[in-house]
Design a protein around this motif. Structure first.
Motif, short mmCIF file in Angstrom:
data_model
loop_
_atom_site.label_atom_id
_atom_site.label_comp_id
_atom_site.label_asym_id
_atom_site.label_seq_id
_atom_site.Cartn_x
_atom_site.Cartn_y
_atom_site.Cartn_z
N HIS A 266 15.65 167.02 96.58
CA HIS A 266 15.71 168.11 95.60
C HIS A 266 16.92 168.06 94.67
O HIS A 266 16.89 168.64 93.59
CB HIS A 266 15.69 169.46 96.34
N GLN A 267 17.98 167.39 95.11
CA GLN A 267 19.23 167.48 94.35
C GLN A 267 19.70 166.13 93.85
O GLN A 267 20.89 165.94 93.59
CB GLN A 267 20.32 168.10 95.24
N SER A 268 18.77 165.18 93.72
CA SER A 268 19.19 163.82 93.39
C SER A 268 18.01 163.09 92.75
O SER A 268 16.86 163.52 92.90
CB SER A 268 19.61 163.15 94.72
N PRO A 269 18.27 162.01 92.03
CA PRO A 269 17.15 161.15 91.64
C PRO A 269 16.39 160.66 92.87
O PRO A 269 16.96 160.60 93.97
CB PRO A 269 17.83 159.98 90.93
N VAL A 270 15.15 160.32 92.69
CA VAL A 270 14.30 159.81 93.77
C VAL A 270 14.22 158.29 93.63
O VAL A 270 14.09 157.79 92.51
CB VAL A 270 12.88 160.44 93.67
N VAL A 271 14.29 157.58 94.75
CA VAL A 271 14.27 156.11 94.68
C VAL A 271 12.87 155.60 95.05
O VAL A 271 12.26 156.05 96.02
CB VAL A 271 15.35 155.49 95.59
N MET A 272 12.42 154.65 94.27
CA MET A 272 11.08 154.07 94.42
C MET A 272 11.20 152.55 94.36
O MET A 272 11.97 152.02 93.58
CB MET A 272 10.20 154.59 93.28
N ALA A 273 10.43 151.85 95.18
CA ALA A 273 10.43 150.39 95.19
C ALA A 273 9.04 149.87 94.82
O ALA A 273 8.06 150.62 94.77
CB ALA A 273 10.83 149.87 96.56
N ILE A 274 8.97 148.58 94.54
CA ILE A 274 7.70 147.92 94.21
C ILE A 274 7.52 146.74 95.16
O ILE A 274 8.45 145.95 95.35
CB ILE A 274 7.72 147.37 92.76
N PHE A 275 6.34 146.64 95.76
CA PHE A 275 6.06 145.49 96.62
C PHE A 275 6.19 144.20 95.82
O PHE A 275 5.59 144.04 94.75
CB PHE A 275 4.64 145.56 97.19
N LYS A 276 6.98 143.27 96.30
CA LYS A 276 7.10 141.93 95.73
C LYS A 276 7.08 140.94 96.88
O LYS A 276 7.61 141.26 97.94
CB LYS A 276 8.42 141.77 94.95
N PRO A 277 6.57 139.74 96.70
CA PRO A 277 5.86 139.24 95.53
C PRO A 277 4.62 140.08 95.23
O PRO A 277 4.05 140.71 96.12
CB PRO A 277 5.46 137.81 95.94
N ALA A 278 4.22 140.05 93.95
CA ALA A 278 3.16 140.92 93.48
C ALA A 278 1.81 140.57 94.08
O ALA A 278 0.98 141.44 94.33
CB ALA A 278 3.08 140.85 91.95
N GLN B 65 -0.09 130.64 99.95
CA GLN B 65 -0.82 131.68 99.22
C GLN B 65 -0.13 132.08 97.93
O GLN B 65 -0.78 132.32 96.92
CB GLN B 65 -0.95 132.97 100.06
N LEU B 66 1.17 132.19 97.99
CA LEU B 66 1.90 132.62 96.80
C LEU B 66 1.72 131.61 95.67
O LEU B 66 1.41 131.98 94.54
CB LEU B 66 3.39 132.80 97.14
N ARG B 67 1.85 130.34 95.99
CA ARG B 67 1.68 129.30 94.96
C ARG B 67 0.28 129.33 94.37
O ARG B 67 0.09 129.06 93.19
CB ARG B 67 1.92 127.90 95.56
N ALA B 68 -0.70 129.63 95.19
CA ALA B 68 -2.09 129.64 94.72
C ALA B 68 -2.33 130.71 93.65
O ALA B 68 -3.31 130.65 92.91
CB ALA B 68 -3.04 129.86 95.89
N HIS B 69 -1.45 131.69 93.56
CA HIS B 69 -1.61 132.75 92.56
C HIS B 69 -0.87 132.48 91.25
O HIS B 69 -1.06 133.21 90.27
CB HIS B 69 -1.14 134.09 93.13
N LEU B 70 -0.01 131.49 91.24
CA LEU B 70 0.76 131.22 90.02
C LEU B 70 -0.14 130.68 88.92
O LEU B 70 -1.09 129.93 89.18
CB LEU B 70 1.87 130.21 90.31
#
Lengths: 367, 367
Positions: free
Chosen positions: A121-133, B41-46
């Motif tokens: 509530h009192q701060s920015p919210v942190v979000m991540a992205i799954f990698k490798p895509a 698998q990762l290489r196969a997507h490049l």
């Protein structure tokens, strides 16, 4: 209230003439004596040129006011009217759209709802992205999710290019990750990590999948609004069975917005229109980051979204070291969305999450 | 087969570097030692940069080949992959996309199906557009439809900006016009006039309305594919309950295609992608007409559509006097789509239809 649209024409274009063409050609058009008995109704559909001004560089801005009754209150019929055929008429660009407050679909969650779900509530919210895509299995996703959930991350999302493919079907990613969300919940004070699952497929299948995923425990969604369609975003937002927040991704926005003299400006596409189509949080490039983006455009998007209670999510190249500047520019109502900034951290994903937490704690301590 | 995309970069952009960024950044991305167990698998997507050439004006074309397994066989996941985030990365434009033959959705009717429905086998097919675009009642539409049906017109469509509004709800336009279609059918040798009804609304509502309209006798549809979404077009095309042809309108295409150095070229948006999304006939500007359009782009669109059996519909400013030139350029596999060219004819809509018939008869007589 009318729908007001600012069109920008480069030097050398007769802006007054073009605005007149828009006001008539994008509405009722012309009519012959055969339709004189409908004169009243026909006139009621015409738009009006209500302002015309020259910019310092010789370009002109014309403002056209369209009757609200020409459209259905959604984004698709709006776009068809304000720039459908006319987009093919030569140099000219939409730089602002002003809609009635009640136009479109509102966010179900937005800033306040997402704060409630995350408990932040009192701060920015942190979000991540799954990698490798692409290329990880459902279990790989679950392993990563466990690590960031235990580190106290609030939100994680699929990469926008992650499709629903046999290698890691969306339903399997959801199931594998849902188990971990449940297992880590109590150690997080009862707060679930939100996992924004990428919704893909034909419109009918996408909408059906969204309901099924909610039944199977999905607690957030990601949608590429511009590649799937605003009409799909609106359908998700209006569906009472979908009581989870939806993150809107800007994929393809540059194809519409990046040209100087054509298309529709970023603040309209990623700000105004996204704020009226039901998105709870909207991603867009940050000028601090890895994409070339204009600071004024970024802040115009931020302000459009916030004016409708939608969470701004500046993205692409967000690193812990940028946090002080982002907070200086945004205050606390911002989601810090990091892909490689978290996933490729030397301490692993948990190390990345902690780096953002430390950066935020340092700012709080300085106050 | 891979999915090949040609990106054009203006002079001064390092095309080789940018193509490399696309090949990695729009697919699997980079990965750390943590993911070495998934290396295969990762290489196969490049994606791979398979060609690079310089144009006479100093621009460069880079061809990137993407694995088909990265996408779902639809247009939305394709666009997200080939230009999603990268569209925001600076100057650069997609000028060609080559898809596997079986990619996407095929047309249910296309050229041969529409010839069967109209009974026009040895000539271009004539199509009109209801004008004025907005402001007429359902009964006004039916009156116009009667006149052109009795004059022997094959197809009429709503203007693309005609929404589903209380003044003339789509269902009422359909019912009023359906009565006239039935009444005029026998005098037309049993051939119904096709009325392409504009499908609008949120994705869920639009798809439900399409089914309902078919139940109520709709015999053709119009869709603004770019404002509603390719995913909506694909859903209509794939729906076995919708056994009527669908006309795709290019509204908004200029916002994506009109810029010289950004976006996606017209032949891709209105040709390749439309030909793989299930449209039966596709409208696009004719270079003879009222919009500024490039002749080469027009003919590239024509050829892309025909290669998949989709009917080309050059539009905007089509007049009877243009018919000889259009037939010289197109042969007979073309739909002549006229708005004011028919509706504002001095002899009224029937006079406009006859003027096109005379123009076509004159060509046939000359042979």
């Amino acid at each position: 209230m009318m729908i007001e649209v600012d069109y920008r024409f480069p030097r050398g274009v007769d802006a007054k003439k073009q605005a007149g063409i828009i006001a008539i050609g994008q509405t009722a058009g012309t009519w012959s004596v055969r339709h004189q008995h409908r004169e009243g109704q026909l006139r009621a559909h015409l738009a009006k040129v209500i302002a015309l001004r020259e910019e310092h560089d010789g370009a002109s801005i014309a403002t056209v006011a369209f009757p609200r009754g020409n459209v259905e209150g959604d984004i698709a019929s709006l776009l068809t009217m304000i720039f459908g055929k006319y987009s093919m008429a030569g140099a000219g660009r939409i730089v602002a759209v002003r809609l009635p407050v009640d136009y479109g679909v509102g966010a179900k969650f937005g800033i306040s709802g997402l704060r409630g779900l995350t408990g932040i509530h009192q701060s920015p919210v942190v979000m991540a992205i799954f990698k490798p895509a692409l290329g990880l299995s459902a279990e790989d996703h679950a392993d990563i999710l466990r690590e960031v959930a235990e580190a106290g991350l609030s939100i994680i999302k699929d990469d926008e290019i992650m499709p629903d493919v046999p290698e890691a079907p969306t339903i399997e990613r959801l199931r594998a990750c849902r188990r971990v969300i449940d297992e880590t919940k109590s150690s997080r004070g009862g707060r679930e990590l939100l996992y924004a699952l990428n919704l893909t497929g034909r419109a009918d299948q996408l909408l059906a999948k969204a309901r099924r995923f909610v039944d199977e425990g999905a607690n957030a969604f990601l949608l590429n609004v511009l590649t799937y369609g605003f009409s799909v975003m609106e359908a998700l937002a209006a569906d009472p069975a979908i009581q989870v927040p939806i993150f809107a991704h800007p994929a393809l926005a540059g194809a519409i917005a990046a040209s100087p003299d054509h298309g529709i400006a970023y603040p309209v596409i990623l700000g105004t229109l996204m704020a009226h189509c039901g998105a709870d949080a909207v991603l867009y490039p940050a000028h601090y980051g890895s994409l070339p983006f204009n600071r004024d455009d970024e802040f115009a998007i931020r302000d459009s979204l916030r004016s409708r209670g939608v969470f701004p999510v500046p993205s692409a190249g967000i690193m812990p070291k940028l946090v002080p500047q982002i907070v200086a520019d945004y205050g606390i109502d911002v989601i810090l969305n990091a892909g490689t900034g978290i996933m490729d951290h030397e301490g692993g994903p948990a190390g990345g999450v902690k780096a953002f937490q430390v950066a935020l704690a340092n700012i709080a301590a300085d106050k």
